[in-house]
Design an enzyme around this catalytic site. Sequence first.
Site, PDB file in Angstrom:
ATOM      1  N   ASP A 259       0.821  -1.217   0.000  1.00 23.38           N
ATOM      2  CA  ASP A 259       0.000   0.000   0.000  1.00 23.38           C
ATOM      3  C   ASP A 259       0.845   1.254   0.000  1.00 23.38           C
ATOM      4  O   ASP A 259       0.373   2.330  -0.388  1.00 23.38           O
ATOM      5  CB  ASP A 259      -0.932  -0.004   1.221  1.00 23.38           C
ATOM      6  CG  ASP A 259      -1.975  -1.091   1.043  1.00 23.38           C
ATOM      7  OD1 ASP A 259      -1.670  -2.264   1.341  1.00 23.38           O
ATOM      8  OD2 ASP A 259      -3.076  -0.764   0.557  1.00 23.38           O
ATOM      9  N   LYS A 270      -0.930  -5.192   4.109  1.00 24.46           N
ATOM     10  CA  LYS A 270      -1.994  -5.717   4.976  1.00 24.46           C
ATOM     11  C   LYS A 270      -1.444  -6.267   6.291  1.00 24.46           C
ATOM     12  O   LYS A 270      -0.421  -6.936   6.305  1.00 24.46           O
ATOM     13  CB  LYS A 270      -2.735  -6.813   4.189  1.00 24.46           C
ATOM     14  CG  LYS A 270      -3.862  -7.500   4.906  1.00 24.46           C
ATOM     15  CD  LYS A 270      -4.874  -6.557   5.509  1.00 24.46           C
ATOM     16  CE  LYS A 270      -5.453  -5.548   4.542  1.00 24.46           C
ATOM     17  NZ  LYS A 270      -6.182  -4.440   5.212  1.00 24.46           N
TER      18      LYS A 270
END
Length: 367
Positions: A259, A270
């Site tokens: 991300d 995650k």
Amino acid sequence: MSQTIDIPELSRTPITFCAGPQAFFAVEYDPATGEVVMLDQRRLPTEVVYYRYTKPDQVADGIRDMVVRGAPAIGISAAYALVMVARAEEGEAASFLVANGAASRVLNATRPTAVNLAWAIARMSRKAADVAKLDPRARYEAMLAEADAIHREDVESCRAMGKLGAEDVPDGATILTHCNAGALATGGYGTALGVIRAAKEAGKTIRVLADETRPYLQGARLTSWELHVDGIDVEVISDNMAGHFFQKGEIDFVVVGSDRIAANGDVANKIGTYSVAVLAKEHGVPFTVAAPWSTVDMAMPDGSGIPIEERPRDEVAKVGDKVLVADGIGCRHPAFDVTPARYVKAIYTERGAIHPSDGQTPADLDP
Ligand code: MRU
């Protein structure tokens, strides 16, 4: 697979479908109606339901509520939400820019960790400033072309990084992945799952172990579904089984998405990714990351400054409607963690590969 995947009809050919015998897409734009069409990933794998959103705020809610998720896919969704703004705004340059700015702020606030969201909004806002003085129709068309370019480039990046990563995947490998970094999480094809798809396309025999990825279960619900409909051999394990399979020598390669990647090569992904990376290092298994350059945040010196999204208690306290934790007891839900660069054997991008554990950083690929 017996499940039929019904795709909603659009007034143009979708930019991409998931590779494989069954087609689906996470997000598309329908120019005839000005709607953003989104697959509700919360209902997978049991139901394949697409929504047609008519307003940018609905897209923002869809991102916040995880109808669409995955760093590149939320960036693309936000870009199309800004196309909706351009379509609706018939006024002068100033009012167009005010409307674009207001929608951008709402979209930006939906999810803080994935930098692709802010990156896509900033790119669309630069385009808005460039074209603000054009007539409303030309302005709208320019904004749509920019959003489509973001979408197309993402798919091309996935294919490029997939090819690169696939070279490192041993023939016969069992590959562990965490969360869903697939066609569902991107413009199509996937980052980590792009490496897996490309390894298969290169003729390698591969098998995937998908971590279930508590608490949102992206691995159990999304990765296994996506790979299964694509004909890739996959089994799901609960997150606490990974150590066992490393110890038994059953995992040869790890690939995950990201991300946000800091300038020093630290990787946010995650929650649970860091534990996988530590296990991989202990067992001498390459831990690798696949991500487009839009995930690299050169303004973030290291992972300690990456904002970690805290999500609602009930996402941990419940599975679906089933209550696991009694009322009145707190739960924590940081949605991401940061894996230090020293654990990361390779980061595959469309610009090339970086080897952070050997001291390389993203700056090595930044012209
Ligand atoms: O909370 P999510 O489901 O949006 O988290 C997604 C991930 O962590 C993915 O691994 C990451 O966005 C990379 S997607 C290509």
